[in-house]
Scaffold this motif. Structure first.
Motif, short mmCIF file in Angstrom:
data_model
loop_
_atom_site.label_atom_id
_atom_site.label_comp_id
_atom_site.label_asym_id
_atom_site.label_seq_id
_atom_site.Cartn_x
_atom_site.Cartn_y
_atom_site.Cartn_z
N VAL A 24 50.04 38.00 44.26
CA VAL A 24 50.46 38.49 42.93
C VAL A 24 50.42 37.35 41.91
N TRP A 25 50.87 36.16 42.33
CA TRP A 25 50.80 35.01 41.42
C TRP A 25 49.35 34.67 41.10
N LEU A 26 48.48 34.70 42.11
CA LEU A 26 47.07 34.42 41.88
C LEU A 26 46.41 35.47 40.99
N MET A 27 46.93 36.69 41.04
CA MET A 27 46.40 37.76 40.20
C MET A 27 46.48 37.38 38.72
N VAL A 28 47.47 36.56 38.36
CA VAL A 28 47.61 36.08 36.98
C VAL A 28 47.05 34.66 36.84
N ALA A 29 47.26 33.82 37.84
CA ALA A 29 46.87 32.42 37.74
C ALA A 29 45.36 32.26 37.62
N ILE A 30 44.59 33.08 38.33
CA ILE A 30 43.12 32.94 38.28
C ILE A 30 42.59 33.22 36.88
N PHE B 220 34.19 36.50 39.84
CA PHE B 220 33.52 35.63 40.82
C PHE B 220 34.54 34.88 41.69
N VAL B 221 35.59 34.36 41.04
CA VAL B 221 36.60 33.61 41.80
C VAL B 221 37.34 34.53 42.77
N THR B 222 37.73 35.71 42.29
CA THR B 222 38.45 36.65 43.17
C THR B 222 37.57 37.11 44.32
N SER B 223 36.28 37.26 44.07
CA SER B 223 35.36 37.64 45.16
C SER B 223 35.19 36.50 46.15
N ALA B 224 35.11 35.28 45.65
CA ALA B 224 34.91 34.13 46.53
C ALA B 224 36.10 33.92 47.46
N TYR B 225 37.31 34.16 46.96
CA TYR B 225 38.52 33.92 47.77
C TYR B 225 39.09 35.21 48.35
N GLY B 226 38.51 36.35 48.01
CA GLY B 226 38.95 37.61 48.58
C GLY B 226 40.36 38.03 48.18
N THR B 227 40.79 37.65 46.99
CA THR B 227 42.13 38.04 46.55
C THR B 227 42.14 39.52 46.19
N PRO B 228 43.24 40.23 46.48
CA PRO B 228 43.30 41.65 46.18
C PRO B 228 43.51 41.90 44.68
N GLN C 276 41.41 50.34 27.42
CA GLN C 276 41.40 51.33 28.50
C GLN C 276 40.02 51.44 29.15
N ILE C 277 38.97 51.30 28.36
CA ILE C 277 37.62 51.29 28.93
C ILE C 277 37.50 50.16 29.95
N ALA C 278 38.02 48.98 29.57
CA ALA C 278 37.96 47.83 30.48
C ALA C 278 38.74 48.10 31.76
N LEU C 279 39.96 48.63 31.64
CA LEU C 279 40.79 48.86 32.82
C LEU C 279 40.12 49.83 33.79
N VAL C 280 39.65 50.97 33.29
CA VAL C 280 39.05 51.97 34.18
C VAL C 280 37.74 51.47 34.76
N PHE C 281 36.94 50.80 33.94
CA PHE C 281 35.67 50.27 34.45
C PHE C 281 35.90 49.26 35.55
N PHE C 282 36.84 48.33 35.36
CA PHE C 282 37.13 47.35 36.40
C PHE C 282 37.70 48.02 37.65
N MET C 283 38.55 49.03 37.48
CA MET C 283 39.10 49.74 38.63
C MET C 283 38.01 50.42 39.45
N CYS C 284 36.97 50.90 38.76
CA CYS C 284 35.88 51.58 39.48
C CYS C 284 34.94 50.59 40.16
N VAL C 285 34.62 49.50 39.48
CA VAL C 285 33.57 48.59 39.95
C VAL C 285 34.12 47.54 40.91
N LEU C 286 35.30 46.98 40.59
CA LEU C 286 35.86 45.90 41.41
C LEU C 286 36.77 46.50 42.47
N GLN C 287 36.18 46.96 43.56
CA GLN C 287 36.93 47.59 44.65
C GLN C 287 37.26 46.62 45.76
N GLY C 288 36.75 45.42 45.68
CA GLY C 288 37.00 44.43 46.72
C GLY C 288 36.19 43.18 46.45
N ALA C 289 36.02 42.37 47.50
CA ALA C 289 35.28 41.12 47.34
C ALA C 289 33.79 41.33 47.24
#
Length: 712
Positions: A156-162, A42-50, A481-494
């Protein structure tokens, strides 16, 4: 007794269903992880972080069962990543405009961080840090000028900080305290012991697994409970004594469940089980039982083993949280240490030998950090695999498979067996995650009308992944690995993404990384777990020799719990060997000998512990230990502990020196009253019978194998 070590890592369909079964706290942990992932999305979508998928995935590495470790781990990682981002900014000033220098910097920093990962206590998160640094430099290479580069580093810092910020907030609100987890773990063990008294055939395997878990995690929770205020200091001593008493209860219950002559009649089993259940309820409620009364019938009609079980259970229950004179599980008091030193000096004067002292704890780096070449080789192999993947997608201009670079750091481990096992689980998890992610894109995403729908979708996928990832270690990596691939497929942007190409490319990248890592780690400096097994066997025997001579009950029980956990870890190492290729794996005879030695140690744990409880330093324990390793190579195991002999006598056999325990009544080192102790005699007979049974089984297996080779 536990199942053979070679079968531990081959779960079938029924075993997988058992590994996925619920247990207390699993649903709560999965729900907490899923909530943090959803809020992060939700936070990454709200701020549009990559790279929102990476942010959500980092959550899986930040959280532990208790709130204190979760908060500390997240805070430490954020500080470390902040420092590393500063390092990257300095490096980028010199390497941003030159692709060759940028590649060299990525490789150099990767090697350095991976070396520290392998050679220090940074291992749990070191590979993640190396991945973040490499990914940051890679992202800088695609920006046109300096201002955008600065913004890229901020992202990149926000990728971990969030995820760190969300994790800390959620954990402070709903994560359980260490005191609650410790009480829950002790209550679970007491209930298991109570159940075993009425259903011994059903719970024998569960008791053995519980003993092989050890007490280290519970001890850590007790220390942390003082830090967060969930326990006062006055409660720590009684709770440590409760941990010690619980081990004694489990060992006695395991003996009753595994030996027909040790079974208790209903007149004994019922009141003991009821008392254990009441104690478990008190621990679940946040307290601990004191002033326990246990009324039992006369024990005159019981067999020696059954009487031994009743005596141990009664003593451990009635003194469950009564602090003994010495309760320091970390080590010995200065007075005891001085007395031990004086006794050792006197023994040397008399020509006797004593067990070597326990090794001191190290600092941040491992003892062999700068002498073992495997640390350098691990860093070189992982860096080479990562750089190959980086150059691959860069040169063919296929940025969609950049997940191959990220996955290399997630998959690589120190030994070939662990890497291949992790790769197998990750490929399985990758396929499951790809199916779930593709199904979500095709069927769920088109009907989503808001970010709330995307968050709900992430919540469901994260919960399923966390259920697997935070369950049994045998399948945990598949959940990651299920989590990584699922997030890669579903979270494509904001916003919700519909592009199946993204899911396809990212899945292909993950599979490419697994193949590259497999080829590198099985062909270049392959590291087998064999050396670790031999070193572990030597250390395990030393540990039993030392603890058998300890007069303090709490310290002895803490050491025994550690030894049992080490035995379980060695069984897992033996089981991992079937993942090694034939040119890396040791010979079948070598594996069979070590598996047989571990099976014997597993069978002797109960008798050795109970004998040490009654007679510290009994010569029979050393006799059993020599008999266990009698057929192994002297240079691997025997030479390290030959000085620890405690007076047992031996006879020369074909497999080496086989030392047998003296029967009761013939031991010159014990007084007459001890020689006539029928409980000691029962323990000696039990240990000898278990060893003889395993030796006959090993001989029969060897004969069958020889016959098979001859007929072929």
């Amino acid at each position: 007794m536990a199942q053979p070590a070679g079968d531990l890592a081959r779960p079938g369909p029924a075993d997988i269903l058992k590994l996925l079964a619920p247990y207390p706290g699993r649903a709560a942990m999965a729900t907490r992880i899923a909530l943090i992932c959803a809020l992060t999305a939700f936070v990454t979508s709200a701020y549009g972080t990559p790279e929102a998928a990476i942010s959500a995935y980092v959550v899986f590495f930040l959280n532990r069962p208790d709130r204190v470790l979760s908060v500390v781990l997240g805070s430490a990682l954020l500080v470390l990543v902040t420092v590393l981002i500063g390092v990257v900014m300095v490096v980028a000033m010199f390497a941003l405009d030159d692709p060759m220098w940028r590649v060299a910097c990525i490789a150099g920093l990767s090697f350095g961080l991976l070396f520290v990962t392998s050679a220090s206590k940074l291992r749990p998160v070191g590979a993640i840090i190396a991945m973040i640094v490499g990914f940051a430099l890679d992202e800088l290479g695609s920006v046109p000028f300096g201002e955008v580069a600065t913004r890229a580093l901020l992202y990149v810092w926000l990728m971990v900080a969030i995820p760190v910020g969300v994790s800390i907030g959620v954990n402070l609100l709903i994560a359980p305290s260490p005191r609650k987890l410790a009480g829950r773990a002790l209550a679970k063990r007491l209930r298991l012991a109570a159940q075993s008294l009425s259903e011994p055939g059903v719970t024998a395997g569960a008791l053995s697994e519980c003993l092989h878990e050890g007490d280290a995690e519970i001890g850590t929770w007790l220390k942390l409970s003082v830090v967060d205020g969930s326990s006062v200091r006055d409660d720590v001593g009684p709770l440590r004594q409760a941990v010690s008493s619980t081990l004694a209860i489990l060992v006695a219950a395991n003996l009753a469940a595994s030996e027909p002559s040790g079974r208790l009649p209903a007149s004994f089993a019922a009141p003991i089980a009821e008392t254990l259940e009441n104690m478990a309820r008190m621990l679940d409620a946040g307290g601990y039982p004191v002033d326990i009364e246990l009324k039992l019938p006369s024990m005159t009609e019981l067999t020696p083993l059954a009487r031994l079980v009743v005596e141990d259970l009664r003593d451990a229950i009635t003194r469950f949280a009564v602090v003994e004179a010495q309760t320091d599980v970390e080590g010995e008091s200065k007075v005891e240490s001085g007395a031990r030193t004086e006794a050792r000096t006197q023994a040397q004067v008399e020509g006797k030998t004593t067990p070597p002292p326990a090794a001191k704890r190290g600092g941040f780096f491992l003892p062999d950090a700068f002498t073992n070449p495997d640390h350098v080789r691990y860093a070189l192999k992982t860096t080479a695999a990562a750089m190959f993947c980086y150059l691959l997608y860069s040169q063919i201009n296929w940025p969609g498979i950049h997940t191959c670079f990220i996955t290399v750091y997630m998959v690589s481990l120190g030994t070939t067996a662990e890497t291949v096992e992790k790769m197998t689980l990750r490929i399985a998890g990758c396929l499951v995650g790809a199916v779930l992610g593709t199904a979500a894109i095709v069927f769920a995403t088109p009907v989503l009308t808001s970010v709330a729908g995307l968050i709900a979708l992430v919540l469901i996928g994260a919960w399923l992944s966390a259920w697997v990832a935070f369950g049994s270690p045998r399948i945990a990596y598949a959940g990651f690995q299920i989590a990584l691939v699922f997030f890669m497929c579903v979270l494509q942007g904001a916003a919700p993404g519909y592009d199946l190409t993204v899911a396809r490319d990212r899945t292909i990248g993950i599979l490419i990384a697994n193949v590259v890592v497999y080829l590198v780690f099985t062909r270049v400096w392959p590291v087998t777990v064999a050396a670790r097994v031999d070193a572990g066997l030597a250390a395990l025997r030393q540990q039993w020799v030392r603890l058998a001579a300890l007069p303090d009950a709490v310290t002895r029980r803490a050491q025994a719990a550690s030894a049992m956990a080490q035995c379980g870890a060695l069984e897992q190492d033996i089981a991992l060997m079937h993942y090694e290729p034939s040119w890396v794996r040791p010979e079948a005879q070598w594996i069979a000998e070590r598996r047989s030695a571990l099976a014997k140690l597993d069978a002797l744990e109960g008798p050795m512990f109970l004998l040490a409880e009654r007679r510290p330093g009994d010569a029979a324990i050393e006799g059993w230990l020599k008999r266990v390793v009698g057929g192994l190579a002297v240079s691997a195991v025997e030479s390290d502990v030959s000085a620890g002999a405690m007076g047992a006598t031996g006879v020369q056999g074909a497999g080496g020196t086989v030392v047998t325990a003296l029967p009761a009544g013939q031991d010159p080192d014990l007084p007459e009253a001890a020689a006539n102790d029928d409980t000691r005699t029962a323990l000696l007979l039990l240990g000898d019978a278990r060893l003889t049974q395993l030796e006959h089984a090993a001989s029969n297996d060897a004969a069958k194998e020889l016959t098979a080779h001859a007929s072929a």
